[in-house]
Scaffold this motif. Sequence first.
Motif, short mmCIF file in Angstrom:
data_model
loop_
_atom_site.label_atom_id
_atom_site.label_comp_id
_atom_site.label_asym_id
_atom_site.label_seq_id
_atom_site.Cartn_x
_atom_site.Cartn_y
_atom_site.Cartn_z
N GLY A 481 40.45 32.96 29.80
CA GLY A 481 39.95 32.12 30.89
C GLY A 481 39.43 30.77 30.45
O GLY A 481 38.87 30.03 31.26
N ARG A 482 39.64 30.41 29.18
CA ARG A 482 39.12 29.14 28.68
C ARG A 482 40.26 28.25 28.21
O ARG A 482 41.19 28.71 27.54
CB ARG A 482 38.16 29.39 27.51
N TYR A 483 40.22 26.99 28.61
CA TYR A 483 41.16 26.00 28.13
C TYR A 483 40.46 24.65 28.10
O TYR A 483 39.33 24.50 28.58
CB TYR A 483 42.42 25.96 29.00
N PHE A 484 41.14 23.63 27.54
CA PHE A 484 40.52 22.33 27.33
C PHE A 484 41.37 21.24 27.97
O PHE A 484 42.59 21.23 27.81
CB PHE A 484 40.35 22.04 25.83
N LEU A 485 40.71 20.37 28.71
CA LEU A 485 41.37 19.20 29.27
C LEU A 485 41.15 18.02 28.36
O LEU A 485 40.06 17.82 27.82
CB LEU A 485 40.84 18.89 30.66
#
Length: 641
Positions: A481-485
């Motif tokens: 559930g974690r990602y980076f923009l």
Amino acid sequence: CAIISPKFALMYFTSHDLINKQTGELDKYYRLLRNFRDVNNKVRHSTVLSIGFLPKDLTRADLSEIAELINNRYLHKPSLFKPNNERVKYWLEEIWRKIIDGQKLDIDLFNPHNQHIVVNSLYHEDVREVGAEWLALNVWKSLKLEETLRGCGFTEDQIKLTATQIISRAVHPASELATTKIIKDNSAICELTGYPIDKINKDALYRNAIRLYKCKAELERKLSSRTNELFNHQERIILFDLTNTYFEGEKRSSELAKYGRSKEKRKDAKLVVLSLAINELGFVKYSSIHEGNFADTSDISAVLDNLIINTGKEPKTVIMDAGIATADNLKVIRDKGYHYICVSRERLKDYEYHNGDNPVEVKTQSGKIITLKKLKSPGNGSHYYEINSPAKALKEQSMKSSFEKGFEEGLEIAKAALIKARGIKKIQKVHERIGRLMERYPSTHSRYQIFVIEDKDRGVATDLLWEKIATKEEEKKLSLGRYFLQTSMDLDETPNVWLTYNLIREVESTFKTLKTELDLRPIYHKNDQSTKAHLNLGILAYWLVNTIRCKLKQENITWSWSEILRIASTQHFVTTKGQNTAGFHVETRKCSNPIDDLKLIQGKLGISPKPYRIESKNKDVAQNAELKKNQAQQQSTSPPL
């Protein structure tokens, strides 16, 4: 269609000044006009007969008397007094003869004996769908493409064919052969556009699609400009993504068809790639077609150059997925003067949060909560934001469990084979079997440690053991559930980053509409020219679809195109035939009333609830067409005599 009623079938004379070639003098040129009401119940008038120059001894009173007598004859009303003036008698009979000889009026229309219909004789035929076609035709007219098509060398007939073809593609997406059958048997589109239905065939549609592809750039520029005008839109955000669709057939001689990574998991079929740059309203600003092995990481310099041509040089923000966001592409975007927002391709590990920033909660359109937190900039010209989505974590956990189950089941099968009589036991074959399983689950096998117990003397495997690597398993759980923009903009308000990036959903919606609702997949065409024309035709139809949906969204109607088509398909043209009590054959062609949902759509789009017909076989049914400029002036400035 016009509504003719005895109360409103008045005929009258009108005149305008014109040089009489016989005398060389300015004289009065007369016409006989008739009032009627159109489908919107508005009073209109049309020319019954162009009479020409009349003798000067005919007074206004004489002309009024002639008009009254003609009306009485037409309405089958007896006249109380017969004309005594010989001039009136002569011109009454002369004008009436011209009306009869020229079949200018249906003289039996108001005969009392013809007003009663034998109900049991009534039957219906030539029933055709018109609701969705009527919506699309109004949008086609609002896009004002006629001048652009004329500039590309299209004739008036070809422009009508283009409208017929693009609207048909939007409403009844199918091959050219199937479209021909639909137009001839099911759709009323030719009645609306005025293109002769007997000229419709698959070859004409093929040729016109190729003709349209040749002026693709001009049409995209016109449509880009026109939709901005319609929605008063200033473009600041461009969404860019690629998709592909597959071919049916071997396509041996095609330069476009190549094997690649299919979005539909069709590893057996060759592909063609479609790249789209769209704005936040979902309108295609630029499209290009590439070979099937065209990679997501390919340079986007050409795309940006064409965007500048189609949308202007104002600074814009390009939003894209991680597949396109290579370091080289991000540099190109910056060099062109654009900003970008994308999912970071880098696996950020050793990072620190921005000082003083607490996690910010944002509610999505579906009501889910996500948290955002800004990271310290690493000094590479980009700013990063950590996104945590509980809903995404649940989905990824489900996928993780499913992959692990499949991977472990494969290992169990391989282990069971070691003790079967004819199972795979040779060491090399066992390792090959495990390798194929690892290839099938690339995101899963790295978290497992696998042990093959070997009997080297016999060259066979005797047991197979495995276990999860604890550190990698924990790392995977933390990443769910974690990602980076990643963005080139240092935004003050953290939520704006995610809300802006989330517009990428418009690209996904566009691709879904094109592939599923507008039938871009699969492709059956044999040559590359037809393939490009097929894809371009689908994109042109999408302009109509998206214009309708955007207008409805402004009115808080968010129905899908499929739902709009279902509602609109309830409205039809129908021809009713029968006999009256006098034994005459009667015939009328009318449009059915729209259902409530369709009436709502038409009202929100500002469209009449019933379409008019361009042509009619009935002389007493006049078209609701625009008058020429000088004709409109004459009718508006010349009152009945």
